[in-house]
Design a protein around this motif. Structure first.
Motif, mmCIF file in Angstrom:
data_model
loop_
_atom_site.group_PDB
_atom_site.id
_atom_site.type_symbol
_atom_site.label_atom_id
_atom_site.label_comp_id
_atom_site.label_asym_id
_atom_site.label_seq_id
_atom_site.Cartn_x
_atom_site.Cartn_y
_atom_site.Cartn_z
ATOM 1 N N ARG A 199 11.024 -0.067 -3.589
ATOM 2 C CA ARG A 199 10.866 -0.856 -2.288
ATOM 3 C C ARG A 199 9.638 -1.908 -2.924
ATOM 4 N NH1 ARG A 199 13.811 0.040 2.064
ATOM 5 N NH2 ARG A 199 13.099 -2.025 2.613
ATOM 6 N N GLY A 200 9.387 -2.080 -3.869
ATOM 7 C CA GLY A 200 8.352 -3.344 -4.205
ATOM 8 C C GLY A 200 7.361 -2.895 -5.048
ATOM 9 N N GLY A 201 6.957 -1.767 -5.075
ATOM 10 C CA GLY A 201 5.989 -1.244 -6.102
ATOM 11 C C GLY A 201 4.682 -1.645 -5.571
ATOM 12 N N LEU A 202 3.771 -1.399 -6.487
ATOM 13 C CA LEU A 202 2.417 -1.957 -6.393
ATOM 14 C C LEU A 202 1.651 -2.193 -7.450
ATOM 15 C CD1 LEU A 202 0.112 1.056 -4.951
ATOM 16 C CD2 LEU A 202 2.338 1.409 -6.464
ATOM 17 N N GLU A 203 0.455 -2.960 -7.672
ATOM 18 C CA GLU A 203 -0.009 -3.274 -8.668
ATOM 19 C C GLU A 203 -1.418 -2.996 -8.866
ATOM 20 O OE1 GLU A 203 0.038 -4.871 -5.659
ATOM 21 O OE2 GLU A 203 0.973 -6.955 -6.244
ATOM 22 N N ASP A 254 -7.184 -3.939 0.446
ATOM 23 C CA ASP A 254 -7.278 -5.415 1.357
ATOM 24 C C ASP A 254 -6.151 -6.281 0.339
ATOM 25 O OD1 ASP A 254 -8.842 -4.983 2.839
ATOM 26 O OD2 ASP A 254 -10.283 -6.278 2.375
ATOM 27 N N TYR A 255 -6.179 -6.339 -0.812
ATOM 28 C CA TYR A 255 -5.645 -7.367 -1.566
ATOM 29 C C TYR A 255 -3.869 -7.042 -1.990
ATOM 30 C CZ TYR A 255 -9.920 -8.992 -1.579
ATOM 31 O OH TYR A 255 -11.243 -9.511 -1.084
ATOM 32 N N VAL A 283 -7.162 24.061 -8.117
ATOM 33 C CA VAL A 283 -7.485 24.529 -7.003
ATOM 34 C C VAL A 283 -8.859 23.896 -6.315
ATOM 35 C CG1 VAL A 283 -8.429 26.751 -5.643
ATOM 36 C CG2 VAL A 283 -6.420 26.746 -7.110
ATOM 37 N N LEU A 284 -9.796 23.525 -7.293
ATOM 38 C CA LEU A 284 -10.963 22.821 -6.825
ATOM 39 C C LEU A 284 -11.193 21.448 -7.006
ATOM 40 C CD1 LEU A 284 -13.265 25.726 -7.987
ATOM 41 C CD2 LEU A 284 -12.498 25.391 -6.105
ATOM 42 N N ALA A 285 -10.310 20.894 -7.855
ATOM 43 C CA ALA A 285 -10.542 19.258 -7.938
ATOM 44 C C ALA A 285 -9.506 18.453 -7.213
ATOM 45 C CB ALA A 285 -10.221 18.986 -9.364
ATOM 46 N N THR A 286 -8.265 19.182 -7.192
ATOM 47 C CA THR A 286 -7.206 18.385 -6.312
ATOM 48 C C THR A 286 -7.478 17.960 -5.006
ATOM 49 O OG1 THR A 286 -5.596 19.839 -7.689
ATOM 50 C CG2 THR A 286 -4.661 18.358 -5.981
ATOM 51 N N PRO A 287 -8.289 18.992 -4.101
ATOM 52 C CA PRO A 287 -8.594 18.842 -2.638
ATOM 53 C C PRO A 287 -9.303 17.416 -2.567
ATOM 54 C CG PRO A 287 -9.598 20.836 -3.303
ATOM 55 C CD PRO A 287 -8.519 20.416 -4.373
ATOM 56 N N VAL A 288 -10.299 17.196 -3.427
ATOM 57 C CA VAL A 288 -11.187 16.100 -3.511
ATOM 58 C C VAL A 288 -10.374 14.861 -3.580
ATOM 59 C CG1 VAL A 288 -13.060 14.921 -4.706
ATOM 60 C CG2 VAL A 288 -13.161 17.527 -4.479
ATOM 61 N N LEU A 289 -9.146 14.974 -4.456
ATOM 62 C CA LEU A 289 -8.339 13.812 -4.616
ATOM 63 C C LEU A 289 -7.726 13.565 -3.188
ATOM 64 C CD1 LEU A 289 -6.607 11.652 -6.181
ATOM 65 C CD2 LEU A 289 -4.873 13.322 -6.390
ATOM 66 N N SER A 290 -7.250 14.630 -2.613
ATOM 67 C CA SER A 290 -6.504 14.683 -1.341
ATOM 68 C C SER A 290 -7.490 13.931 -0.088
ATOM 69 C CB SER A 290 -6.245 16.070 -0.731
ATOM 70 O OG SER A 290 -5.532 16.686 -1.875
ATOM 71 N N ILE A 291 -8.580 14.185 -0.128
ATOM 72 C CA ILE A 291 -9.405 13.699 0.932
ATOM 73 C C ILE A 291 -9.577 12.125 0.587
ATOM 74 C CG2 ILE A 291 -11.839 14.223 0.007
ATOM 75 C CD1 ILE A 291 -10.942 14.367 3.638
ATOM 76 N N THR A 292 -9.778 11.894 -0.787
ATOM 77 C CA THR A 292 -10.004 10.348 -1.088
ATOM 78 C C THR A 292 -8.724 9.549 -0.850
ATOM 79 O OG1 THR A 292 -11.309 11.475 -2.913
ATOM 80 C CG2 THR A 292 -10.556 9.059 -3.049
ATOM 81 N N LEU A 293 -7.401 10.302 -1.028
ATOM 82 C CA LEU A 293 -6.403 9.374 -0.701
ATOM 83 C C LEU A 293 -6.122 8.943 0.698
ATOM 84 C CD1 LEU A 293 -3.916 10.596 -3.440
ATOM 85 C CD2 LEU A 293 -5.201 8.405 -3.388
ATOM 86 N N LEU A 294 -6.713 10.206 1.405
ATOM 87 C CA LEU A 294 -6.626 10.231 2.935
ATOM 88 C C LEU A 294 -7.403 9.077 3.537
ATOM 89 C CD1 LEU A 294 -5.091 12.111 4.774
ATOM 90 C CD2 LEU A 294 -7.066 13.322 5.282
ATOM 91 N N LEU A 295 -8.804 9.166 2.967
ATOM 92 C CA LEU A 295 -9.672 7.915 3.213
ATOM 93 C C LEU A 295 -9.199 6.664 2.875
ATOM 94 C CD1 LEU A 295 -12.906 9.805 2.047
ATOM 95 C CD2 LEU A 295 -12.563 9.049 4.553
ATOM 96 N N LEU A 296 -8.699 6.592 1.887
ATOM 97 C CA LEU A 296 -7.962 5.232 1.308
ATOM 98 C C LEU A 296 -6.810 4.790 2.180
ATOM 99 C CD1 LEU A 296 -7.632 3.380 -1.219
ATOM 100 C CD2 LEU A 296 -5.696 4.845 -1.756
ATOM 101 N N ALA A 297 -5.970 5.815 2.715
ATOM 102 C CA ALA A 297 -4.931 5.286 3.409
ATOM 103 C C ALA A 297 -5.433 5.179 4.992
ATOM 104 C CB ALA A 297 -4.082 6.529 3.761
ATOM 105 N N PHE A 298 -6.242 5.904 5.326
ATOM 106 C CA PHE A 298 -7.041 5.724 6.695
ATOM 107 C C PHE A 298 -7.393 3.965 6.746
ATOM 108 C CE2 PHE A 298 -10.903 6.282 9.538
ATOM 109 C CZ PHE A 298 -10.228 6.641 10.590
ATOM 110 N N GLU A 299 -8.376 3.911 5.842
ATOM 111 C CA GLU A 299 -8.898 2.466 5.741
ATOM 112 C C GLU A 299 -7.673 1.474 5.647
ATOM 113 O OE1 GLU A 299 -12.495 1.380 3.171
ATOM 114 O OE2 GLU A 299 -11.201 0.043 2.214
ATOM 115 N N HIS A 300 -6.619 1.757 4.855
ATOM 116 C CA HIS A 300 -5.718 0.634 4.596
ATOM 117 C C HIS A 300 -4.974 0.633 5.909
ATOM 118 C CE1 HIS A 300 -2.868 -1.452 2.040
ATOM 119 N NE2 HIS A 300 -1.836 -0.963 2.869
ATOM 120 N N PHE A 301 -4.675 1.584 6.649
ATOM 121 C CA PHE A 301 -3.793 1.620 7.730
ATOM 122 C C PHE A 301 -4.491 0.975 8.944
ATOM 123 C CE2 PHE A 301 -0.939 3.543 10.984
ATOM 124 C CZ PHE A 301 0.186 2.973 10.592
ATOM 125 N N PHE A 302 -5.822 1.244 9.181
ATOM 126 C CA PHE A 302 -6.268 1.133 10.570
ATOM 127 C C PHE A 302 -7.318 -0.014 10.184
ATOM 128 C CE2 PHE A 302 -5.381 5.608 11.469
ATOM 129 C CZ PHE A 302 -4.664 5.222 12.420
#
Lengths: 210, 549
Positions: free
Chosen positions: B136-140, B152-153, B211-230
């Protein structure tokens, strides 16, 4: 569901395995919140003044009451684990319901706190309540505040759901042999949620307040 | 311990026990879940490969042959995201790992069979979200989602794709927890830690990272989505945040993830090299612990992705030194494989050809990594095709070779059928030559200064780019061939014996394909790993076993 043979030697072996699995999952959870706490460590130093300004706007009374509620809730749940070890099904249900009720009270208070904060325009964005040169740091604090309390609240909801499940399966299983393991596994998770709050409380309400 | 075979085994095997679609979709049998995963990641591999094909086709001409600049950016992003998160990270663990961990342990299933099934459903939902976003459009943004570009961009569909990658993380964590707990709890009697096949040491190390690295990605993406959305400041400098913090958090996961994408391949190669040389792995304990140390050191080197991002010089020096440290356990593995081959009776069947390709290509990828870990040369080479060539030598030359090595090696066990050997060898040779033709020119391009992620390039680079694209078409053939002959072998392949390669692992002691419960009699382990003497002289072995019975 096609029944596949279980990989365990004995019920005891199965229980040990499940408890080990929960501990490992909690290690993973620590790293999830660890990433979040890195945000606190970095920004509370790089934007110290604005961050502290944000901390001073939080409600210490509600935060304090909530801390007491959650610690009590964990303690009540531990009584349930003890009851399970003694084969007392009633004790599990009573403790579970008590712990869940205290957890729900926590969430209600948290919700009310959020409600007042939204009313005071403390959610970051245009029209943010705190002005002046430190506004940027205070906004970063409130970004952290809302995200961390939301994530912790989500974990509490999951925990309350799990406690309800433990109560329900204990109620349904009356008269049969009592299983201690599910009560313990949920207890580990509930204690972890408590532990996260023990770290969040000083970070959100205390450090930088005076 | 007589192997169970005979005409009735196909009836009782896990494949034909219950043929309904429902029984497959609700199965808790690790072997069936492995096949569900295999079908899914094959589909994603095809999708990612189509992206790569379009990129290489486009780069035949300096002005760009077929895509608009914006579409080109979206295409390499699609290729990267699909290949990294939907193919390479899950690849060997969820397919071969899922199938083999319980068999190698002598267990009936993984520790948490239902969690295993849930992890597949999470993965499918993740894949659906990612594909939805991409179509549905992809991203760059590239696969790295750097802020503020991603918050932002970008005009693209960041949220569904990020949500998909976030979900796939939970699937990884579930798999990691399952493997670690299984290896601790479900080892057969007599199977001590130092008797485990090296594949299991590699998967254990991989699971620690899951087990120990993936959750750090999870929180990072959560923060990213939070910033992007709100539109709330976390990483965005316009909102007071620090974009470098995103890079730190992202690479804290994504560098260890590189080892998620190579350690399982090293495990496969250890098994294959030992079997086809008919010799125990040279320096077993060193190879075992090198997996663990790669995983451990891997957590300390993320800063080498940010040498030019404005981090402090002292931090960069430390990260550079730590990055050099990773080459020690990696070199231990390479030298020990060579030591295993030395003086061995080497059989050049397809799995061994793939494994030898792995050793060579991984070595090139590893050595070129040293250029990038050195501060001075990295300034020149970073963001060029040198980096692209380097990590493709590890990811494709290494991991994809190892994946194919493992598929060919365990295919008889998984399906009960032999693949056509001649075609297997042809595909292995095509992969090796096609791969080198595709990516070696990119080292030169990068060294000469061609930057990555641009849709056009100066005309002087055309010859090398055309060579690279020509190589990609050979590579495509090397991928399509196995797809055809594996499918063919399912119906027409010669029936496989229980141990067609004269290998030693527990998985070869049960029938091909295994019965639902894996072993008719639960196995007892009385020998060290890779004890070919016991395999070749079962009489002596029987005597040795007797006191334990």
């Amino acid at each position: 569901m096609s029944e596949h043979p279980e990989p365990y030697d004995s019920p005891q072996h199965r229980d040990e395995t499940a408890i080990a699995g929960m501990w490992l999952f909690l290690a993973s959870e620590i790293l999830l919140f660890g990433g979040l706490f890195l945000i606190f460590v970095v920004y509370s130093h790089s934007h110290a003044a604005g961050w502290a300004l944000g901390v001073r706007h939080t409600s210490l009374v509600i935060g304090g009451i909530n801390t007491v509620l959650l610690l009590t809730s964990s303690m009540v749940y531990i009584l349930g684990v003890e009851a399970a070890r003694n084969g007392n099904a009633r004790g599990i249900i009573q403790a579970g319901l008590g712990a869940a009720a205290l957890g729900m009270t926590f969430l209600c208070l948290k919700g009310w706190e959020w409600h007042t904060e939204f009313g005071e325009h403390l959610f970051p964005g245009p029209g943010f309540a705190i002005g002046g040169p430190q506004a940027g740091g205070a906004q970063l604090f409130y970004s952290f505040y809302f995200l961390s309390t939301a994530l912790h609240g989500l974990h509490m909801l999951v925990g309350i759901g799990l406690i309800a499940w433990v109560c329900l399966r204990t109620y349904r299983g009356r008269g049969r042999l009592l299983q201690v393991m599910p009560v313990e596994v949920v207890g580990l998770y509930w204690s972890f949620v408590d532990l996260v709050w023990i770290l969040l409380f000083p970070v959100l309400y205390l450090i930088g307040r005076v | 311990m007589a192997p169970i075979s005979g005409p009735d085994t196909t009836q009782r095997s896990y494949l034909w026990q219950d043929g309904t679609v429902r029984s497959w979709l609700l199965t808790t049998d690790h072997k069936r879940i492995a096949l569900l995963y295999m079908a899914s990641i094959t589909a994603f591999f095809v999708l990612g490969s189509v992206g790569a094909a379009l990129i290489r086709l486009h780069l035949i001409s300096p002005t760009g042959a077929i895509l608009s600049d914006a579409t080109y950016s979206r295409m390499f992003t699609m290729h990267g995201i699909v290949m990294v998160w939907l193919f390479l990270v899950p690849s060997i663990p969820v397919t071969l790992g899922n199938f083999l961990v319980p068999l190698m342990l002598g267990a009936k299933d993984l520790a948490f069979p239902r969690l295993n099934l849930i992890s597949w459903y999470l993965f499918i939902m993740a894949g659906a979200l990612v594909v939805y976003g991409l179509f549905r459009g992809g991203l760059e943004t590239g696969w790295t989602f750097y802020t503020p570009l991603s918050t932002d961009y970008t005009q693209g569909r960041v949220l569904p794709v990020v949500a998909g990658v976030f979900l796939s993380g939970f699937s990884s964590i579930a798999t990691g927890v399952n493997f670690i707990i299984s290896i601790h709890q479900l080892r057969a009697p007599g199977l001590t830690w130092y008797r485990l096949p090296l594949m299991l040491w590699a998967l254990y190390a991989t699971s620690v990272i899951f087990v120990l690295a993936t959750p750090v990605l999870s929180i990072t993406l959560l923060l990213l989505a939070f910033e992007h959305f709100f539109h709330v400041g976390v990483f965005d400098p316009a909102l007071g945040g620090d974009p470098l913090l995103f890079q730190h958090l992202f690479w804290f996961y994504s560098h260890p993830a590189v080892y998620i994408m190579i350690l399982p391949g090293m495990g496969v190669v250890s098994e294959v090299v030992s079997t086809f040389c008919h010799k125990p792995v040279f320096g077993y304990r060193f190879v075992a612990w090198s997996s663990i140390s790669i995983a451990a050191i891997g957590f300390l080197v993320w800063g080498h992705h940010m040498f030019v991002a404005g981090t402090s010089l002292y931090a960069a020096v430390v990260f550079s030194m730590l990055s050099f440290l990773v080459s020690v356990p990696s070199a231990i593995k390479v030298f020990n494989w060579l030591g295993t081959m030395h003086g061995g009776a080497i059989r050049l069947d397809a799995p061994m050809l793939y494994a030898m390709g792995f050793i060579g290509l991984f070595t090139v990828g590893g050595l070129t990594g040293l250029f990038l870990a050195s501060l001075a040369s990295d300034v020149h080479l970073t963001q060029t095709y040198f980096v692209v060539a380097h990590f493709h030598y590890i990811m494709v030359g290494g991991m994809v070779s190892a994946y194919f090595a493992g598929l060919h090696y365990w295919w008889p066990k998984i399906t009960g059928r032999m693949y056509p050997e001649m075609w297997g060898r042809t595909a292995a040779a095509l992969l090796f030559f096609g791969f080198n033709l595709t990516f070696f020119p990119q080292f030169i391009l990068g060294y000469e200064g061609m930057p990555r992620r641009y849709a056009t390039y100066p005309a002087q680079f055309q010859v090398l780019n055309v060579l690279s694209s020509a190589g990609a078409s050979i590579l495509a053939l090397a991928y399509i061939l196995p797809l055809i002959y594996f499918t063919w072998s399912l119906f027409r392949g010669a029936p496989a014996t229980d141990n067609p390669w004269q290998a030693t692992g527990l998985e070869w002691r049960t029938s091909s394909p295994p019965p639902v419960e894996n072993f008719i009699t639960p196995p007892v382990v009385t020998h060290e790993a890779y004890d070919y003497a016991a395999l070749d002289h079962p009489d002596t072995a029987q005597r040795a076993e007797a006191p334990h019975v």
